[in-house]
Enzyme design. Structure first.
Site, PDB file in Angstrom:
ATOM      1  N   HIS A  43      -8.433   3.375   9.028  1.00 29.89           N
ATOM      2  CA  HIS A  43      -9.028   2.120   8.587  1.00 29.89           C
ATOM      3  C   HIS A  43     -10.404   1.877   9.196  1.00 29.89           C
ATOM      4  O   HIS A  43     -11.234   1.201   8.580  1.00 29.89           O
ATOM      5  CB  HIS A  43      -8.112   0.935   8.941  1.00 29.89           C
ATOM      6  N   ASN A  98       0.834  -1.197   0.000  1.00 30.61           N
ATOM      7  CA  ASN A  98       0.000   0.000   0.000  1.00 30.61           C
ATOM      8  C   ASN A  98       0.873   1.253   0.000  1.00 30.61           C
ATOM      9  O   ASN A  98       0.787   2.120   0.881  1.00 30.61           O
ATOM     10  CB  ASN A  98      -0.931   0.001   1.216  1.00 30.61           C
TER      11      ASN A  98
END
Length: 521
Positions: free
Chosen positions: A401, A370
């Site tokens: 998140h 990522n």
């Protein structure tokens, strides 16, 4: 219970476990809550895929088909910037509504509120206000989803909203740097992305919604997006100049074709999609919740965790490679040329699969996973904090998140193992650099240690739940956590750090020459 018998039990329970039926029932219930288009329900029934996944694939392959327009009919030499903005925006809005229905209002709501904050607040504090507003809005959506659809993997608005949060906050911090800081005071990522001009309404919302990266990322930073719109991205990253005569130097813009890169990424994406459908049902992470799993020996548990977490990574590889191919097909992502003259199309790549899977230490793996989010975290937190930068970076990542307990177990463990890995590198590695054989042995040990550690700390991220994750850790006696704490505390006393012949730069400044703050591949 031996490893072989443990594997046999896992295969049996994957098919026969009652939780499998409850998972299927929960998935069916989630589909009832899905607000996207049902136009292709017939295709979902024919393929056996849920309608949300069918809609996602339709939008992504349609985006892949339309992306080459930006290198053809919508090339900067043929149309103006407004037309390119408009088409990217319109397609993004259409894809958003097609996949999320009425929920797509939040895709516009968050950036609209943040744009007001950007325009009305003092640039000296505006970036903090935007970060607070964006995270509060995103957190409300995260919490809402956890209340009405806990633990579901159904496609919903939180994924694109997370990317939009990255965009709006990175834009705010870049404007803050450009409007309040002197150029000579900025280095690395902050200097590269600093902006000295407010975006117009069209520029802003086209940047937020452009279709290439709306559904699955990667994050495209504002400077890179604007250069793409105006057609200067090839010049920025190729560095190609030719001399016309002794007095005139002319810039030459080369636009290599991304066709080969796109074909490779689409092909790899389809392979991972096939592997995903074949092997995730065989190694479901929910097995960890079964009482029988806790009775397995530790090697059997770790073997399963290593395989299951590896298999679940396939869905990220599939989505990220396909999204990367879409960007490349439109002309986004050019990153200069390799030493052999081959064009590189990895400027916005979210993943370097080989680099991640073969990383020799935790730091290398984190850098290759990522990567856009890593750069975002560096831009808004890591390079701006003098004390506890690593802890605060992990905290922001976890908060971004969402609020599933499994996320926080993963990121808390990640912080611990990051600090421990630094200790090991400083106090142990120098003893193994004296010969090629010792260095190879050290690399082999750290390679396998990293594989085990990644599985150990990331299974809770997939499982999401707190109690089953903690039970699993306790059933393994928290062995890696305890080893990490002992190493962190004991190594400085047992193995004092050898004197360095050359002073080493702080990690923050090692990457200052790389405009995106990412390790060169």
């Amino acid at each position: 219970m031996e490893v072989e018998s443990g594997v046999k039990w896992i295969r049996r329970v994957a098919v026969q476990s009652p939780s499998r039926l409850s998972d299927a029932a929960a998935a069916a219930a989630s589909m009832e809550l899905y607000d996207g288009s049902r136009l292709f329900s017939w295709l979902a029934e024919l393929s056996g895929l849920p309608i949300d996944q069918v809609n996602f694939l339709i939008t992504q392959f349609l985006a892949l088909a339309l992306a080459p327009l930006f290198r053809g009919r919508l090339h900067p030499k043929r149309v103006g910037a407004a037309a390119r903005h408009g088409v990217a925006l319109a397609l993004g809005l259409f894809f958003g509504y097609f996949c999320f229905g009425a929920q797509a209002i939040h895709l516009a709501g968050l950036p609209a509120v943040c744009y007001v904050v950007i325009r009305v607040m003092d640039p000296k504090i505006m970036q903090i206000a935007v970060l607070s507003v964006a995270l509060f809005y995103l957190s409300c959506i995260h919490l809402h989803r956890q209340i009405y659809d806990y633990g579901s993997y159904t496609l919903d608005i939180t994924g694109p909203l997370m990317v939009i949060t990255q965009k709006v906050t990175s834009l705010a911090f870049s404007l803050h740097d450009g409007l309040t800081q002197k150029e000579e005071d900025l280095v690395g990522v902050r200097k590269y992305h600093a902006l000295r001009k407010m975006p117009s309404v069209l520029e802003y919302f086209a940047y937020m919604f452009h279709f290439q990266a709306l559904m699955a990322g990667p994050i495209i930073f504002y400077r890179d997006y604007i250069e793409f719109i105006h057609g200067t991205n090839f010049l920025t990253h190729s560095g190609t100049n030719i001399r016309i005569d002794d007095h005139v130097e002319k810039e030459m813009v080369l636009e290599p074709s991304p066709l080969l890169a796109v074909m490779r990424k689409v092909g790899a994406s389809l392979v991972y999609a096939l592997l995903l459908t074949q092997y995730v049902p065989v190694f479901p992470i929910r097995i960890i919740k079964e009482p029988e799993f806790l009775e397995l020996d530790v090697p059997s548990k770790m073997l399963f965790l290593m395989v299951a977490t590896a298999v679940h990574r396939f869905k990220y590889y599939h989505a990220w490679l396909l999204a990367d191919a879409i960007c490349n097909a439109s002309g986004l992502g050019f990153n200069g040329y390799a030493e052999d003259g081959t064009p590189r199309w990895d400027l916005h790549s979210n993943i370097n699969i080989l680099g991640f899977e073969c990383g020799l230490n935790l730091r290398d793996c984190i850098e290759q996973w990522n990567k856009g989010t890593n750069c975002w975290l560096r831009l808004v937190v890591y390079d701006r904090i003098k004390n506890n930068a690593t802890v605060l970076t992990y905290a922001l990542s976890a908060f971004w998140h969402g609020f599933y307990p499994g996320y926080y177990l993963t990121f808390a463990s990640g912080a611990l193992f990051t600090f421990t890995a630094r200790k090991v590198r400083r106090h142990v590695r120098p003893f193994f650099t004296k010969s090629v054989t010792l260095k190879a042995f050290y690399d082999l040990v750290t390679f396998w240690t990293t594989r085990v550690t990644m599985a150990y700390i990331t299974f809770s991220f997939i499982l999401l739940e707190f109690t089953p994750s903690v039970r699993c850790y306790l059933s393994m006696y928290l062995y890696l956590h305890l080893l990490a704490v002992l190493a962190f505390v004991g190594l400085p006393h047992l193995l004092p750090q050898p004197p360095q012949t050359k002073p080493k730069l702080n990690d923050k400044f090692k990457k200052a020459s790389n405009p995106n703050g990412l390790k060169a591949e």
